[in-house]
Design a protein around this motif. Structure first.
Motif, PDB file in Angstrom:
ATOM      1  N   GLU A   1     -15.385  -0.220  -1.525  1.00 58.79           N
ATOM      2  CA  GLU A   1     -14.891  -0.705  -2.816  1.00 58.79           C
ATOM      3  C   GLU A   1     -15.457   0.126  -3.966  1.00 58.79           C
ATOM      4  O   GLU A   1     -14.787   0.370  -4.973  1.00 58.79           O
TER       5      GLU A   1
ATOM      6  N   ALA B   1     -13.345   2.934  -4.308  1.00 65.86           N
ATOM      7  CA  ALA B   1     -12.053   2.590  -4.894  1.00 65.86           C
ATOM      8  C   ALA B   1     -12.079   2.834  -6.394  1.00 65.86           C
ATOM      9  O   ALA B   1     -11.067   3.179  -7.001  1.00 65.86           O
ATOM     10  N   ARG B   2     -13.271   2.670  -6.976  1.00 72.64           N
ATOM     11  CA  ARG B   2     -13.376   2.928  -8.424  1.00 72.64           C
ATOM     12  C   ARG B   2     -13.228   4.411  -8.735  1.00 72.64           C
ATOM     13  O   ARG B   2     -13.053   4.791  -9.875  1.00 72.64           O
TER      14      ARG B   2
ATOM     15  N   PHE C   1      -7.754  -0.834   1.408  1.00 71.84           N
ATOM     16  CA  PHE C   1      -7.229  -2.145   1.829  1.00 71.84           C
ATOM     17  C   PHE C   1      -7.910  -2.583   3.116  1.00 71.84           C
ATOM     18  O   PHE C   1      -8.029  -1.797   4.062  1.00 71.84           O
TER      19      PHE C   1
ATOM     20  N   LYS D   1      -4.205   8.932  -1.334  1.00 71.98           N
ATOM     21  CA  LYS D   1      -5.015   8.109  -2.235  1.00 71.98           C
ATOM     22  C   LYS D   1      -5.221   6.697  -1.688  1.00 71.98           C
ATOM     23  O   LYS D   1      -5.713   5.813  -2.373  1.00 71.98           O
ATOM     24  N   THR D   2      -4.774   6.458  -0.436  1.00 71.16           N
ATOM     25  CA  THR D   2      -4.897   5.113   0.141  1.00 71.16           C
ATOM     26  C   THR D   2      -5.652   5.172   1.461  1.00 71.16           C
ATOM     27  O   THR D   2      -5.358   6.023   2.299  1.00 71.16           O
TER      28      THR D   2
ATOM     29  N   PRO E   1       0.825  -1.212   0.000  1.00 74.84           N
ATOM     30  CA  PRO E   1       0.000   0.000   0.000  1.00 74.84           C
ATOM     31  C   PRO E   1       0.855   1.256   0.000  1.00 74.84           C
ATOM     32  O   PRO E   1       1.882   1.323   0.678  1.00 74.84           O
TER      33      PRO E   1
ATOM     34  N   SER F   1      -7.457   3.822  -3.320  1.00 72.15           N
ATOM     35  CA  SER F   1      -7.206   2.395  -3.065  1.00 72.15           C
ATOM     36  C   SER F   1      -7.569   2.094  -1.628  1.00 72.15           C
ATOM     37  O   SER F   1      -7.096   2.778  -0.719  1.00 72.15           O
TER      38      SER F   1
END
Ligand code: KG4
Ligand code: ZN
Length: 386
Positions: free
Chosen positions: A332, A335-336, A342, A313-314, A132, A340
């Motif tokens: 999720e 996430a698109r 996790f 961005k994470t 990550p 990102s």
């Protein structure tokens, strides 16, 4: 040369031990849960938790070593949760780990439980060959915590031996999200812990709130308005959501009979979603669904706001509530949109010792060693204040 660390966790109601190699390969992970003991009280009873940790710690550690195919002498270090948590519970793990370290002549590393949750996400990512990007925002969401941190490292990718730095961005001002799940489940006669059962039943409720600014089910007049708070926009509050459910139940005494029927089913040991589902009216399922949507909305929107504020961005999501399916699918979907996200596996989301061993590895690699003065620290903070 690889480093084999025995992790020990006893901060709340799970006695856990695990052996992890280089902070990324899990040789064993044993968790002895006390849920059955605390169930009838609807929450963790500290005295009972300490007593059970005392009973479980030796067999759990022994099992972790056996499953890893190792003996004590094969270990390179011991990592133990120092805090935050229940003082009596923490003391069992800390005292045992100190005694073991002295007896074996092995180094000891004290671990912050919250840092363990961060490493649970990284451990899962490393196992999948992913690294990550840092800095990241981390949401730690469990029965005891709802916290947002900015996590930075020396390099821009999270290696298993990297020293990480934490800045607290926000946290709950009252109940933790998991606590809200547990309290609402108790009000509705759905048993303990509330998260997994609400997670399963929520799917069968009304879709009315999807996409709406505040989840509303017009048919049953279930309203969870926006949570208004002054001050830090990255703080959370869940006590109002729980109270809204309480008031809704008071306004709908027609729901009492089914709540009673579910309590009887629970007393008879019928606790699964399949067994309780036939005892839930559509009205109740809609209420459950609206409650969950509101909690998920609060968690996701503030995590995204934190990411935007920090320009990262994470997002890392960890803790018992991270097992929630709607939370995962909602993140999720984000996430698109270029973020990102996790998560750990379900096993690594809830309290475990593999995450403690992984966090200990990073500190061990950077030369940290605990002395014989290591003490249980119930309010141990992670990083600086916001
Ligand atoms: O991290 P954890 O095992 O222990 C604490 O440190 O609190 O988290 C337990 C919490 C409980 O409140 C439980 O109801 C909640 O996590 N939980 C869930 C789910 N699974 C567990 N909440 C929502 N959805 C789930 N699937
Ligand atoms: Zn935890």
């Amino acid at each position: 040369m690889s480093v084999r660390i025995l992790g020990i966790e006893s901060s709340c109601d799970e006695t856990a031990a695990a052996v992890v190699v280089d902070g990324r390969e899990i040789l064993s992970s044993v968790v002895s849960s006390q849920t059955d003991i605390h169930r009838k009280y609807g929450g963790v009873v500290p005295e009972l938790a300490s007593r059970e940790h005392l009973r479980q710690i030796v067999p759990v550690v022994r099992e972790a070593l056996e499953k890893a195919g190792l003996v004590f002498g094969d270990l390179d270090a011991i990592g133990v949760t120092q805090g935050p948590g229940l003082v009596g519970a923490l003391l069992v793990g800390v005292t045992y780990a100190k005694a073991l370290a002295i007896e074996l002549g092995k180094p000891l590393v004290g671990v912050n439980h919250l840092e363990g949750h961060v490493h649970a996400v990284l451990l899962e990512a490393h196992r999948a060959g992913l690294k990550p990007e840092l800095p990241a925002v981390c949401l730690i969401v469990s029965g005891g915590h709802t916290l947002l941190y900015e996590v930075t490292g020396k390099s821009n990718g999270a290696d298993s031996d990297a020293t990480l730095l934490y800045k607290r961005l926000g946290g709950t001002r009252d109940d933790a999200a998991g606590e809200a799940y547990d309290k609402v489940a108790r009000l509705l006669g759905l048993g303990y812990p509330g998260g997994p059962i609400i997670d399963q039943l929520a799917e069968q409720g009304s879709e009315a709130g999807v996409g709406a600014k505040s989840p509303v089910d017009a048919e049953n007049n279930l309203r969870f308005g926006p949570t208004k708070m002054s001050g830090n926009a990255l703080d959370f509050s869940f006590s109002g959501v729980k109270t809204a459910v309480l008031y809704h139940l008071r306004e709908h005494p027609d729901l009492n009979a089914e709540i009673e029927a579910r309590r009887e089913a629970l007393a008879a040991g019928r606790r699964s979603a399949a067994q309780l589902r036939p005892l839930c009216s559509q009205h109740t399922l809609n209420l459950i669904s609206s409650f969950q949507r509101k909690v998920v909305h609060e968690l996701v929107s503030r995590s995204l706001a934190a990411a935007s504020q920090c320009g990262v961005k994470t997002i890392l999501v960890s803790g018992g509530v991270a097992a929630n399916r709607e939370l995962r699918t909602t993140f999720e979907a984000e996430a698109r949109q270029g973020i990102s996200v996790f998560f750990p596996s379900r096993e690594l989301s809830t309290d475990n010792a593999a995450m403690i061993a992984a966090a200990a590895f990073a500190r061990f690699s950077n030369g940290e060693r605990a002395g014989s003065d290591l003490d249980a620290t119930p309010s141990l903070p992670l990083g600086g204040a916001s």
